[in-house]
Design a protein around this motif. Structure first.
Motif, PDB file in Angstrom:
ATOM      1  N   SER A 122       0.859  -1.185   0.000  1.00  0.00           N
ATOM      2  CA  SER A 122       0.000   0.000   0.000  1.00  0.00           C
ATOM      3  C   SER A 122       0.894   1.233   0.000  1.00  0.00           C
ATOM      4  CB  SER A 122      -0.896   0.014   1.241  1.00  0.00           C
ATOM      5  OG  SER A 122      -1.463   1.309   1.443  1.00  0.00           O
ATOM      6  N   TRP A 123       0.438   2.294  -0.671  1.00  0.00           N
ATOM      7  CA  TRP A 123       1.217   3.529  -0.701  1.00  0.00           C
ATOM      8  C   TRP A 123       1.413   4.091   0.702  1.00  0.00           C
ATOM      9  CZ3 TRP A 123       4.032   4.503  -4.694  1.00  0.00           C
ATOM     10  CH2 TRP A 123       3.595   4.191  -5.984  1.00  0.00           C
ATOM     11  N   ASP A 124       0.529   3.768   1.634  1.00  0.00           N
ATOM     12  CA  ASP A 124       0.623   4.314   2.986  1.00  0.00           C
ATOM     13  C   ASP A 124       1.213   3.332   3.996  1.00  0.00           C
ATOM     14  OD1 ASP A 124      -0.444   6.903   2.437  1.00  0.00           O
ATOM     15  OD2 ASP A 124      -2.418   5.976   2.223  1.00  0.00           O
ATOM     16  N   ASP A 125       1.727   2.219   3.521  1.00  0.00           N
ATOM     17  CA  ASP A 125       2.451   1.314   4.412  1.00  0.00           C
ATOM     18  C   ASP A 125       3.697   2.012   4.951  1.00  0.00           C
ATOM     19  OD1 ASP A 125       0.665  -0.683   3.887  1.00  0.00           O
ATOM     20  OD2 ASP A 125       2.049  -1.916   2.686  1.00  0.00           O
ATOM     21  N   HIS A 130       7.743  -3.506   6.207  1.00  0.00           N
ATOM     22  CA  HIS A 130       8.315  -4.472   5.263  1.00  0.00           C
ATOM     23  C   HIS A 130       9.808  -4.683   5.467  1.00  0.00           C
ATOM     24  CE1 HIS A 130       4.549  -4.473   2.952  1.00  0.00           C
ATOM     25  NE2 HIS A 130       4.532  -3.160   3.143  1.00  0.00           N
ATOM     26  N   ILE A 131      10.500  -3.657   5.991  1.00  0.00           N
ATOM     27  CA  ILE A 131      11.946  -3.761   6.225  1.00  0.00           C
ATOM     28  C   ILE A 131      12.188  -3.355   7.680  1.00  0.00           C
ATOM     29  CG2 ILE A 131      14.242  -3.083   5.411  1.00  0.00           C
ATOM     30  CD1 ILE A 131      12.965  -2.156   2.819  1.00  0.00           C
ATOM     31  N   TRP A 140      11.786   9.478  14.725  1.00  0.00           N
ATOM     32  CA  TRP A 140      10.405   9.743  14.336  1.00  0.00           C
ATOM     33  C   TRP A 140      10.231   9.558  12.834  1.00  0.00           C
ATOM     34  CZ3 TRP A 140       7.642  13.022  11.156  1.00  0.00           C
ATOM     35  CH2 TRP A 140       6.253  13.079  11.395  1.00  0.00           C
ATOM     36  N   THR A 141      11.181  10.067  12.057  1.00  0.00           N
ATOM     37  CA  THR A 141      11.118   9.876  10.605  1.00  0.00           C
ATOM     38  C   THR A 141      11.175   8.397  10.264  1.00  0.00           C
ATOM     39  OG1 THR A 141      12.208  12.012  10.281  1.00  0.00           O
ATOM     40  CG2 THR A 141      12.153  10.509   8.404  1.00  0.00           C
ATOM     41  N   THR A 142      12.036   7.670  10.942  1.00  0.00           N
ATOM     42  CA  THR A 142      12.135   6.224  10.718  1.00  0.00           C
ATOM     43  C   THR A 142      10.780   5.555  10.910  1.00  0.00           C
ATOM     44  OG1 THR A 142      14.443   6.170  11.431  1.00  0.00           O
ATOM     45  CG2 THR A 142      13.221   4.095  11.513  1.00  0.00           C
ATOM     46  N   LEU A 199      16.380   2.721  -1.711  1.00  0.00           N
ATOM     47  CA  LEU A 199      15.421   2.051  -0.830  1.00  0.00           C
ATOM     48  C   LEU A 199      14.265   1.457  -1.631  1.00  0.00           C
ATOM     49  CD1 LEU A 199      14.250   1.319   1.938  1.00  0.00           C
ATOM     50  CD2 LEU A 199      13.402   3.677   2.112  1.00  0.00           C
ATOM     51  N   THR A 200      13.805   2.172  -2.653  1.00  0.00           N
ATOM     52  CA  THR A 200      12.736   1.647  -3.512  1.00  0.00           C
ATOM     53  C   THR A 200      13.123   0.303  -4.112  1.00  0.00           C
ATOM     54  OG1 THR A 200      11.907   3.857  -4.051  1.00  0.00           O
ATOM     55  CG2 THR A 200      11.399   2.088  -5.608  1.00  0.00           C
ATOM     56  N   GLY A 201      14.339   0.226  -4.646  1.00  0.00           N
ATOM     57  CA  GLY A 201      14.794  -1.034  -5.220  1.00  0.00           C
ATOM     58  C   GLY A 201      14.808  -2.153  -4.199  1.00  0.00           C
ATOM     59  N   HIS A 202      15.291  -1.842  -2.988  1.00  0.00           N
ATOM     60  CA  HIS A 202      15.349  -2.880  -1.955  1.00  0.00           C
ATOM     61  C   HIS A 202      13.947  -3.281  -1.505  1.00  0.00           C
ATOM     62  CE1 HIS A 202      17.537  -5.216   1.036  1.00  0.00           C
ATOM     63  NE2 HIS A 202      16.594  -4.886   1.899  1.00  0.00           N
TER      64      HIS A 202
END
Length: 569
Positions: A122-125, A130-131, A140-142, A199-202
């Motif tokens: 989901s775009w909002d996951d 997932h990682i 907080w950003t994490t 990160l997108t690729g991973h």
């Protein structure tokens, strides 16, 4: 000799749509007054495009170029110009493979969209859903970073190109990000990043269970008929129809990306690994980018993504107040998902630019008009960006846009950028102190470490290693451009002052050594002044300042790009 003298005049084979065949007659039948007042204007003929491109290639000294144009949803032109490699006769044609640099980012966003459509994401996951091991500098950003954040340039990490030659894989790259402070606050404003596309690729690999290139091939490229498009250098270089990148190798100070008048030569391809895919490693051709354009203007008969996903990828997410030259709009616009978007005259422009060693790419779309243009040059030049704006203006622009001197505007901007860069270099030269190292060279020898760069060693060697070519990795920006300044004759590690400081005379050379992906990377240290040295990685200068305590003991080193590293016992 200019590059124009070395480009064959014969035209390569091309794929031209039916629209182009009737354009000449349409223009002859149109009244001059109606032509001047009509909008959109009559499209140019293929011959007009040919003449413009060939003149522009001579002006910008470009060896070869691929061009694809889609008009009213159909292929209008898909071809190549010039040669794949200087000194060789093979022409660039519609099937010639070229690196598209950061135009790859749209493919990264599309692979996420495919996972969303398949119900696997989901775009909002949260990314940590997932990682779980993923971390950034700010906790907080994490915790709050979501899937849509990583393709909209609003996270704040910046682009940590210095990591590329050091890391072994994407996970190694990503685990170093917590050690750097953000360039801006999370979701505060636009900040271009390559990190989040790594990160997108991973993320795609983690969710899909296969590598990014294979997933993109299966889910996007094969359905579109893009069977030779790849994100791996090996298959591209094995193809009998690929272009070689070109760069100006003999230079010491880099200005802006469009300086001409210096000899080009072919250089090795930059993307020898897939760590940064899909940030900038996709390789494609004019014929196959035509199919990609048709998907994004809603005209592909075998679309692998829904119209709603494509629309979302073009939807503004992060405001861009000051567009760069590669963006296909004028004035404030926005970053969407792997695309920039904004107004260009009467139309909404959607597009991107790309840069890799020896290649520059640009793509510009006007989806509501079924129009798109793509261009890639096999040298670093702003011509691709100029061409996309010229084509947008010529096919869909107002009279004012059609009359703009796109070449001249960009050349003047480049000249101004060079002027500022030259002045900065003059100031740096003027501030240099005529003073040798404050301690003998062997006092600097040792191992230094931080979490970002890992371990860095300083050695004293009898022979300095040769300078690394840019193709062996990239630490900072790469613009493949000559500068006005030659480096002074190398005072490598303070040669001439070494004996006075108790070292081994002219045979002593300080060398900076990193743990590279395939082998140690060794950079000669050239003395600048006192305890400051310069290391050169291709055309990128890395300032290296040793830190001494009150007893003249070396306690650490401060390095451009890599920060402070503490000396190990």
């Amino acid at each position: 000799m200019t590059i124009l003298n070395r480009i064959p005049t014969s035209r390569p084979s091309r794929r031209v749509g039916l629209t182009a065949g009737i354009v000449g007659a349409a223009i002859l039948l149109a009244a001059p007054a109606a032509e001047a007042q009509s909008w959109p204007p009559p499209p140019p003929t293929v011959e007009e495009i040919d003449a413009w491109v060939e003149d522009a290639m001579a002006r910008w000294e470009v060896p070869g170029m691929g061009v694809a144009i889609v008009h009213e949803g159909e292929s209008f032109l898909s071809t190549g110009y010039g040669v794949r490699e200087l000194g060789k006769p093979e022409p660039v044609d519609g099937g010639t493979l070229l690196s598209i640099g950061s135009c790859s980012k749209a493919f990264g966003a599309a692979t996420l969209a495919a996972l969303v459509e398949d119900g696997r994401l989901s775009w909002d996951d949260r990314i940590t859903d997932h990682i779980p091991w993923f971390r950034l500098h700010d906790p907080w950003t994490t915790r709050e970073i979501r899937v849509r954040d990583i393709v909209t340039h609003r996270v704040g990490t910046g682009s940590n190109q210095p990591l590329r030659p050091l890391v072994v894989d994407r996970r190694d790259y990503l685990t170093r990000l917590p050690y750097i402070e953000p360039a801006h606050q999370f979701r505060d404003h636009y900040g271009y990043t390559n990190d989040m596309l790594v990160l997108t690729g991973h993320l795609v690999e983690t969710v899909s269970g296969t590598d990014w290139d294979s997933y993109a091939s299966e889910r996007l490229w094969n359905p579109l008929g893009m069977t030779t498009t790849t994100a791996r250098m090996g298959p591209a270089n094995a193809s009998p129809n690929h272009a070689e990148p070109h760069a100006i190798v003999e230079r010491r100070f880099a200005g802006d990306a469009a300086t001409t008048g210096m000899p080009l030569e072919s250089v090795p391809w930059q993307y020898a690994e897939d760590v940064t895919v899909p940030s900038g490693g996709v390789i494609s051709s004019a014929d196959e980018m035509t199919e990609w354009i048709r998907l994004h203007v809603g005209a592909h008969p075998n679309a692998p993504l829904s119209a709603s996903s494509i629309e979302l990828m073009h939807t503004p997410h992060t405001v861009i107040r000051n567009p760069s030259s590669w963006m296909p709009f004028e004035g404030p616009g926005a970053y969407a998902m792997g695309w920039t978007t904004g107004r260009f005259g009467n139309v909404t422009g959607v597009g991107h630019g790309g840069n890799a060693l020896g290649f520059n790419c640009a793509i510009a779309l006007a989806p509501e008009h079924g129009f798109g243009v793509w261009a890639t040059t096999n040298r670093n030049s702003e011509l691709a960006w100029v061409l996309t704006k010229w084509a947008l203006a010529r096919f869909l622009g107002t009279e004012e846009l059609r009359n703009r001197d796109w070449h001249g505007e960009r050349e003047r901007a480049v000249a101004e950028g060079n002027r500022r860069a030259f002045e900065a270099e003059e100031a740096r030269q003027a501030a240099r102190l005529d003073q040798g190292p404050s301690v003998p060279l062997d006092r600097y020898v040792g191992a230094y470490r931080n979490g970002y760069a890992g371990e860095v060693r300083v050695r004293l060697m009898d022979e300095a290693p040769p300078p690394l070519m840019p193709a062996e990795g990239r630490v900072g920006r790469w613009d493949a451009t000559p500068g006005r300044y030659e480096r002074p004759a190398a005072d490598v590690a303070g040669a001439g002052t070494n004996e006075a400081n108790g070292a081994r005379g002219d045979e002593a050379h300080l060398v900076l050594e990193f743990d590279g992906r395939e082998r140690p990377l060794r950079l000669p240290l050239e003395h600048w002044h006192v305890d400051r040295f310069d290391a050169w990685y291709g055309d990128v200068r890395i300032g290296v300042s040793f830190l001494l305590d009150d007893l003249a003991r070396v306690t650490g080193v401060e390095m451009d790009y890599y920060g402070r590293l503490d000396r190990l016992p």
